[in-house]
Design a protein around this motif. Sequence first.
Motif, PDB file in Angstrom:
ATOM      1  N   ARG A 193       0.841  -1.177   0.000  1.00 12.22           N
ATOM      2  CA  ARG A 193       0.000   0.000   0.000  1.00 12.22           C
ATOM      3  C   ARG A 193       0.895   1.253   0.000  1.00 12.22           C
ATOM      4  O   ARG A 193       1.860   1.322   0.774  1.00 12.22           O
ATOM      5  CB  ARG A 193      -0.886   0.004   1.243  1.00 12.22           C
ATOM      6  N   ALA A 194       0.590   2.195  -0.846  1.00 12.23           N
ATOM      7  CA  ALA A 194       1.415   3.401  -0.936  1.00 12.23           C
ATOM      8  C   ALA A 194       0.606   4.615  -0.487  1.00 12.23           C
ATOM      9  O   ALA A 194      -0.543   4.772  -0.878  1.00 12.23           O
ATOM     10  CB  ALA A 194       1.878   3.601  -2.373  1.00 12.23           C
ATOM     11  N   ASP A 195       1.209   5.448   0.362  1.00 12.03           N
ATOM     12  CA  ASP A 195       0.518   6.672   0.761  1.00 12.03           C
ATOM     13  C   ASP A 195       1.257   7.874   0.165  1.00 12.03           C
ATOM     14  O   ASP A 195       2.068   7.731  -0.759  1.00 12.03           O
ATOM     15  CB  ASP A 195       0.378   6.760   2.287  1.00 12.03           C
ATOM     16  N   HIS A 196       1.003   9.061   0.723  1.00 11.87           N
ATOM     17  CA  HIS A 196       1.579  10.279   0.158  1.00 11.87           C
ATOM     18  C   HIS A 196       3.108  10.258   0.177  1.00 11.87           C
ATOM     19  O   HIS A 196       3.759  10.948  -0.591  1.00 11.87           O
ATOM     20  CB  HIS A 196       1.051  11.502   0.921  1.00 11.87           C
ATOM     21  N   ALA A 255      14.403  12.518   0.869  1.00 11.26           N
ATOM     22  CA  ALA A 255      13.171  12.193   0.141  1.00 11.26           C
ATOM     23  C   ALA A 255      13.194  10.787  -0.436  1.00 11.26           C
ATOM     24  O   ALA A 255      12.156  10.134  -0.527  1.00 11.26           O
ATOM     25  CB  ALA A 255      12.941  13.218  -0.969  1.00 11.26           C
ATOM     26  N   ILE A 256      14.369  10.320  -0.851  1.00 19.40           N
ATOM     27  CA  ILE A 256      14.389   9.021  -1.521  1.00 19.40           C
ATOM     28  C   ILE A 256      14.931   7.902  -0.620  1.00 19.40           C
ATOM     29  O   ILE A 256      15.503   6.922  -1.097  1.00 19.40           O
ATOM     30  CB  ILE A 256      15.139   9.073  -2.880  1.00 19.40           C
ATOM     31  N   TYR A 264      10.923  12.453   4.585  1.00 21.60           N
ATOM     32  CA  TYR A 264      10.035  13.509   5.049  1.00 21.60           C
ATOM     33  C   TYR A 264       8.659  12.870   5.226  1.00 21.60           C
ATOM     34  O   TYR A 264       8.208  12.106   4.358  1.00 21.60           O
ATOM     35  CB  TYR A 264       9.909  14.618   4.001  1.00 21.60           C
ATOM     36  N   GLN A 265       7.971  13.187   6.300  1.00 22.22           N
ATOM     37  CA  GLN A 265       6.684  12.552   6.547  1.00 22.22           C
ATOM     38  C   GLN A 265       5.536  13.287   5.854  1.00 22.22           C
ATOM     39  O   GLN A 265       4.418  12.787   5.766  1.00 22.22           O
ATOM     40  CB  GLN A 265       6.418  12.440   8.046  1.00 22.22           C
TER      41      GLN A 265
END
Lengths: 678, 339
Positions: A193-196, A255-256, A264-265
Amino acid sequence: MNKTISHYELQEEIGQGGMGRVCKAYDTMLDRTVVLKLLAPDLMSEDESRKRFLREARLASALDHPNICTIYEIAEVDNQYFIAMQYIPGKTLKKVIGTKPLSLDSVFSIALQVGDALAAAHAKGIVHRDIKSSNIIITPSGKAKVLDFGLAKLLSEKGRVEAVEAQAEELTRLGTPLGTPSYMSPELANGERADHRSDIFSFGVVLYEMAAGKLPFRGQTSVDVMHAVLHEAHKPAIEVNDKLPPDMSAIIDNAIAKKPADRYQSMQPMLEDLQRLSVALRFGAQGVPDGLTTPFVLPKRQSSRGVFGQLIRGLLSRAPASEAQTLQQPTARRDASSPNANLDAISDASSAGASRTTLAVLPFRNLSGDAASDFYALSLADGLTTELATIGSLSVTPSSTVAKYRDQAIDPSRVRAALGVDVVLMGNFLKAGDRIRVTAQLINTSSGAILWSEKIDGDATDVLAIQDRISQRVIAGLSGGQAPLDPTHLLKDENEEVRLDAVRTLQFSHDPRALAAFVEGLRDPSLRVKAEAVEGVVKLGEQATGPVIRLLNDAIDEADNLTARYAAKALGLIGDRSISSVLVELLTSEDKFVACEAALALGRLREVKAVPDLIAMLDQSNGNIRFAAAEALGQICDPIARQALERRLNDDDEGVRAKARWALSKLKKVASRMAMAK
Amino acid sequence: MGAQQAEESRQSHGDGEVNHSMAGSEQLYIGLDVGRTIRGALVRADGSILRQHRVVSEVSNARIFIDQLIDVIKALRADTEEVTAAGIGWAGLVNQREQRIEVNPNLVDVSSYDLHAELERATGFTVVIDNDANAAAYGEWRSGAARGFNDVFYVTLGTGIGSGLILGGQLQRGSRGFAGEFGHFKISDDGLECGCGGTGCLETMASGPNIVRRVREQLFSDPSFSLSKLARDMEGILTAERVERAAIEKDDLALSVLKETGRILGNAVASVINLLNVEVVVLGGGVMAAGDLILEPIREAAQRATLSPALECCRIVPAELGQDAGIIGAALLARDMRI
């Protein structure tokens, strides 16, 4: 290609792939060029996935952001589902990058725009899932637009690999969610599952690509690339491009990160780090002085660039601290002999004149009704912000903070409450062909006084020159070197939007010329201007009663029914009890709308002496009159009206019946309260 | 019937063929829909209508009103021996257990009469009284848009707003028969006073008369609508039907109010779907004559406010029986309750 779908004439096919065909089309209803994505039938064959996709895409279509390609419509005609979206001339970021790093200015400009778009979408719970450089269009003016929000999931669910080769690279293209795994987050590559935070990873890859001219995860095949994404450490961007600031490389590394929890959240802190670094670099620093997490403070060392920077610094340094009263009555008491009158007023807006004046440059309003000109709204404000931020005596709110005020009618006092600024620079622009007219105003947020206002014409093809010119005029305006434009003059402009904006701006000012302007606005041929003028008059309150009554009388004499009606409406909304006898007289006006407005006004004033006339109105043949009378009697709640209202329960007009029922229920409540009191 | 106008017509619904002659020895039922008009029909067991009769209700006198009901039943029965029961859908709260009208907001007060006993005595056969929306829901379930579903929410949008609920294949009336008062869903604390005595009921925004009220209010609050075609008609008589027609003719004012009405209704419908997980929501009543212009905003708002799993297994559809849902449903209620 001469096919028509709904009200779109297909012009040319510009791409084809897993999602279907992409065509440039012409919207015959709204007279504009659009891009249509004609979705392949099998994508929409399953009821559940179709519904889910449509829901998500409709949600995404509600995104209104200058850096997001607008989805106009998602519709179906004869089982052909299609998406109509904004046509954006330009090149994909992929093309712009090519194989070489971009300049730092370009990296920051694009990163801040795309980052802002992602932050806005994430704030609404929308995840892109397919951020990559070929899904970002860069327009000729340098504006970045992110494509295909909400569309990626459909393809990923179908396991489709997009292989679009757009015939015209500059046009909006299909997404390619699974075709190029280089941007895919590890969690997506794992099928989790992928979020922001997945978008943050992909955005980091794009940043890397811009900064290094290469992708961080590479391989001969898709499987190789996915393996690299999942298991291999990337080479830091600074090792690929040694001219890169270390802090930029650190932002990308963050970021990566492989694990979502290590990145970063949310977009906001990443965006803030980018902004801080951008500003710090503009001032010649090698990085943010106290590290990325330190709140940004304008460096003491001031930029030497820009003629207006020097001008403002010079002007501010000359500003005396003793003319605070200028703020209270900016027009009447401005000392024309002082070259710094306006500037003094601003400088003194801060409590003792010792601390810095705080200023926000708000997005300019686009009065052209032309979406292609929208970018001026933020670019003008952004350019001015950047210039004014170099002045040590000014504290300027960052553009990203004021972007939310875009396309809003702005009350400077609300901006003051929200941002804590002493003054705002705001305005609008109107583009016609190659020409642009910009109207700018400097407003004291505390008093609402217009400190300076001016209309500037320029060449729309040269944004920087316009920006420069406006800045110089603003500075001259701040120093009192320019004669301020009478804001009421704008009401004579032939363009309705300019007049409308002028009235709206005056509503928030305390300009003594506002009343005359509003009364003039009530006569305006545009109903929208009239409506705004009503708002303005009502804000001024009882001081407006006399002029509006005079206008009403004139309009009745001239049989100018619409003006009479709006004047009557304004009069009614002012709520001035001293004119209730005038309102009672108006109940018998030949113009039925004037009579209705008078009835409604008397109702609002709870004017008992009007009850007999209002009861008589209940028997008139005009439905609007009966309705307005019932409304007024319901407000006044005089039991004497009960029988007359009961008769209206059988009125042939359903609205009058409903209103009479409401009025009677109010009467009943009042009666029962009185009975209880006894 | 007094001086009231009477009207007869013949038509058919359901699966049956139109048959203008009396149907041999088949069982027939009378269905009445009682509101500002008393509409009655002779209905076959399959739900098709054999004959209709209609009079305008006498709302000022309870005795005359009850006699009107008896007259309509007798007129429909005429010389037909096969009628065995009559069902009445009543626009008010009906105490199901005692077959008594409890609250009757839009009609004459008949609470001092034993209506049920009086009608059975006068007609000589079984009479079943139910709420009009329950009857219409039953009609749509047995013979209309909700055929074959087990969990149905039917809404009628007209002078008032009512609803009927079928759950697990059973018409649900609540403990006393007062369930389904969808029109009195409270949608705001400070809304308008409602005929029920409360404030902020759904009916105060979305019923036919309140749609017209809001059209008029909109005209007053935004005079720019005075240039709309509908505004020119508003000096005369305005009805919800006229508003709907204007919307179909793309009148801005009418469209604006209908769209907002759809949004309000859609939000309320979403609450019901979330609460009851019904399979189908059937929307009927005069307001639905606007078709997609009201249906689509309802669907859009409902989609936004409904939990996804509940939405995915629920359809929102227009009614199929139109104005006849109430009379067909009342007759079929009489058929089934008698059995």
